[in-house]
Design an enzyme around this catalytic site. Structure first.
Site, short mmCIF file in Angstrom:
data_model
loop_
_atom_site.label_atom_id
_atom_site.label_comp_id
_atom_site.label_asym_id
_atom_site.label_seq_id
_atom_site.Cartn_x
_atom_site.Cartn_y
_atom_site.Cartn_z
N ARG A 1 25.91 15.77 7.52
CA ARG A 1 25.36 15.03 6.38
C ARG A 1 26.33 14.97 5.22
NH1 ARG A 1 20.42 18.61 5.71
NH2 ARG A 1 22.04 19.97 6.55
N SER B 1 14.81 19.27 6.84
CA SER B 1 13.43 19.66 7.18
C SER B 1 12.81 20.42 6.01
CB SER B 1 13.43 20.51 8.44
OG SER B 1 14.00 19.79 9.51
N HIS C 1 17.21 13.24 11.91
CA HIS C 1 17.45 13.64 13.31
C HIS C 1 17.32 12.44 14.23
CE1 HIS C 1 15.82 17.73 11.81
NE2 HIS C 1 17.10 17.93 12.08
N LYS D 1 14.42 32.63 11.78
CA LYS D 1 14.25 31.52 10.84
C LYS D 1 12.80 31.35 10.41
CE LYS D 1 17.31 27.87 10.11
NZ LYS D 1 17.64 26.44 10.25
#
Ligand code: COA
Length: 174
Positions: free
Chosen positions: A106, A144, A33, A57
């Protein structure tokens, strides 16, 4: 929570400033990030890193913890602000004078999801565009979750996230 939080840099707004929003869950913020933010700052005068609150989430870190971890990455920055919203990202962008949403890509697998999201945001608000930056090669394999999983298993995550984030993860899993 019913409304969003104003980022630290909201205040008088100069219409000529190129302001971008960088939304995400940031649970927690990683070096991937940070790479997007640093490179985004070459294109924009200000970036508002915006935590999108999505309780579905079930984030590992609380909203306050995540905000704090992001703020600590930019202690004195006049270019980076930190905020959050539980509403639409495009609404938050409009309220804070951001014309652009920045997202990192990504791998090809990110593309479908990001493409859909960018089109939906464009449908919701035509004046806000999405810009994609390729995540730096060194960070293409991290997320993450992968960092959290490695930390949970006591793996060495040094260098994958800012030092204070690594420390927070190690403390949680101690
Ligand atoms: N480097 C490393 N990892 C990265 C990365 C990068 N540059 N960019 C993204 N990732 C990882 C994140 O760590 C995260 O990993 P995880 O799944 O293991 O937690 C994953 O990619 C997802 O990224 P994130 O940026 O957190 O996206 P998201 O899918 O959780 O959230 C929002 C996307 C918040 C932008 C979107 O849900 C949103 O806009 N919500 C607000 C509501 C709204 O406006 N909806 C309308 C739009 S459809």
């Amino acid at each position: 929570m019913s409304d969003s939080h104003s980022p630290t840099l909201a205040g008088e707004r100069d219409q000529s400033l190129r302001i971008a929003l960088y939304p995400g869950t940031f649970d927690p913020i990683t070096n991937g990030h940070l790479n997007i933010i640093e490179r985004g700052l070459r294109l924009f005068d200000r970036i508002i890193v915006t935590i999108a609150v999505n309780e579905q989430k079930a984030p590992f870190f609380s909203l306050e913890e995540r905000l704090d971890m992001i703020r600590k990455c930019f202690p004195d920055s006049k270019q980076v602000a930190v905020g959050y919203t539980d509403g639409l990202i495009v609404d938050y962008a409009l309220r804070h004078g951001a014309q652009t949403i920045v997202r990192g890509l990504r791998a090809l697998s990110d593309f479908d999801y990001e493409f859909q999201m960018a089109l939906m945001n464009r449908r919701l608000e035509h004046s806000v565009d999405t810009v994609f930056l390729m995540t730096g090669f060194r960070w293409i394999f991290i997320s993450s979750s992968s960092i959290k999983n490695a930390a949970r298993c006591k793996g060495n995550i040094t260098g994958l996230a800012p030092a204070h984030v690594v420390a927070a993860l190690q403390e949680k899993f101690a």
